[in-house]
Scaffold this active site. Structure first.
Site, PDB file in Angstrom:
ATOM      1  N   LYS A 163      -9.575   7.517 -18.540  1.00  0.00           N
ATOM      2  CA  LYS A 163      -9.323   6.321 -19.345  1.00  0.00           C
ATOM      3  C   LYS A 163      -8.023   5.601 -18.959  1.00  0.00           C
ATOM      4  CE  LYS A 163     -10.770   6.423 -23.726  1.00  0.00           C
ATOM      5  NZ  LYS A 163     -11.118   6.873 -25.097  1.00  0.00           N
TER       6      LYS A 163
ATOM      7  N   ASP B  23     -11.804   1.206 -28.659  1.00  0.00           N
ATOM      8  CA  ASP B  23     -11.614   2.316 -29.593  1.00  0.00           C
ATOM      9  C   ASP B  23     -11.027   1.847 -30.926  1.00  0.00           C
ATOM     10  OD1 ASP B  23     -12.666   4.405 -28.088  1.00  0.00           O
ATOM     11  OD2 ASP B  23     -10.773   4.818 -27.076  1.00  0.00           O
TER      12      ASP B  23
END
Length: 282
Positions: free
Chosen positions: A75, A112
């Site tokens: 990520k 997110d």
């Protein structure tokens, strides 16, 4: 004679990149949406070792892929490989959603924080972030997304504690004066007067150590949520509920964070509902 007929259209491909990746629920989640909306596309798990990440990403736009989700351990690494990085992905320091543009450029985003807030809004619609401080336990990548989204939502103060204090200090340095750092030994104290409390660590997950932060200071009516969703009812949430708090489990964050990517890749805004929860938990 030159064949001037247009190139055949292929069903769009998307997937999730990680190492390992077999545990991911994203293929089940996106596969359900593809079936529900009758979309001729595919979403596949892609095990990619860190040393192969750059090579794989550069090849994917030429293989019919329209984008991918990104999970551990890639990520952070994908930010350096992307051609375009959204402000929120840059601020969080990680991306979980890549879009491959028609010109082959890679667009990196982080959904997110969006997923975190959308989950609360769905299951605790009366939540008002501005009513009082928020307390976040943990300072990893997921915590950074939570901090960014809570500050954007209007919490007046954000308290944070992490076992390694320097990571919490880094968040304060980057996110500003509303962030107040507590020592890990004082994590229970930061819950006093907090109106929103988040476990953003992996503690309490199946196979991980329990979260040992004392919850005595939790006031009834506080919104308490856990990013862990295996189990759905973590000991942290169970104790908070027993103390009269409103609780939201972590599964909805996974479901909601997936929706923006699916819409960009497949052209359909998907619905997050009880049927989807059942499918992903099955």
């Amino acid at each position: 004679m030159v064949d001037s007929s247009p190139a055949p259209k292929h069903a769009p491909l998307a997937g999730v990149i990680g190492w390992p990746i077999a545990h991911s629920r994203s293929p089940r989640l996106h596969g359900h949406w593809l079936g529900r909306y009758g979309i001729a596309g595919h979403y596949v798990p892609l095990p990619v070792m860190p040393e192969h990440l750059a090579q794989v990403l550069r090849a994917m736009p030429h293989m019919g892929f329209v984008g991918v989700n990104v999970t551990i351990p890639h990520k952070e690494s994908v930010l350096a490989l992307a051609d375009v990085v959204t402000d929120r992905a840059a601020l969080i320091g990680a991306a979980n959603t890549l879009i491959f543009r028609p010109d082959g450029k890679i667009h990196a985003d982080n959904t997110d924080g969006y997923g975190f807030i959308a989950n609360i809004r769905q299951h605790a619609p009366d939540w008002i972030p501005g009513l009082g401080p928020a307390a976040v336990i943990g300072a990893g990548g997921a915590a950074r997304a939570v901090v960014a989204s809570l500050l954007e939502s209007g919490v007046p103060e954000l308290r944070i504690a992490n076992r390694t204090r320097i990571r919490a200090e880094q968040i304060r340095a980057e996110f500003g004066a509303k962030v107040v750092v507590y020592d890990w030994a004082q994590a229970g104290n930061m819950l006093e007067g907090a109106m929103t409390v988040v476990n953003a660590t992996s503690m309490g997950m199946e196979g991980k150590p329990p979260l040992r932060v004392p919850l005595d200071a939790l006031a009834p009516g506080t919104l308490v949520t856990d990013l862990v969703y295996t189990p759905l009812m973590t000991p942290f949430l169970a104790e908070a509920q027993a103390r009269g708090c409103e609780i939201v489990d972590g599964l909805g964050m996974l479901l909601h964070q997936a929706a923006p990517g699916f819409e960009r890749w497949f052209g359909q805004r998907p619905e997050v509902d009880d049927e989807l929860r059942r499918i992903v938990l099955a």
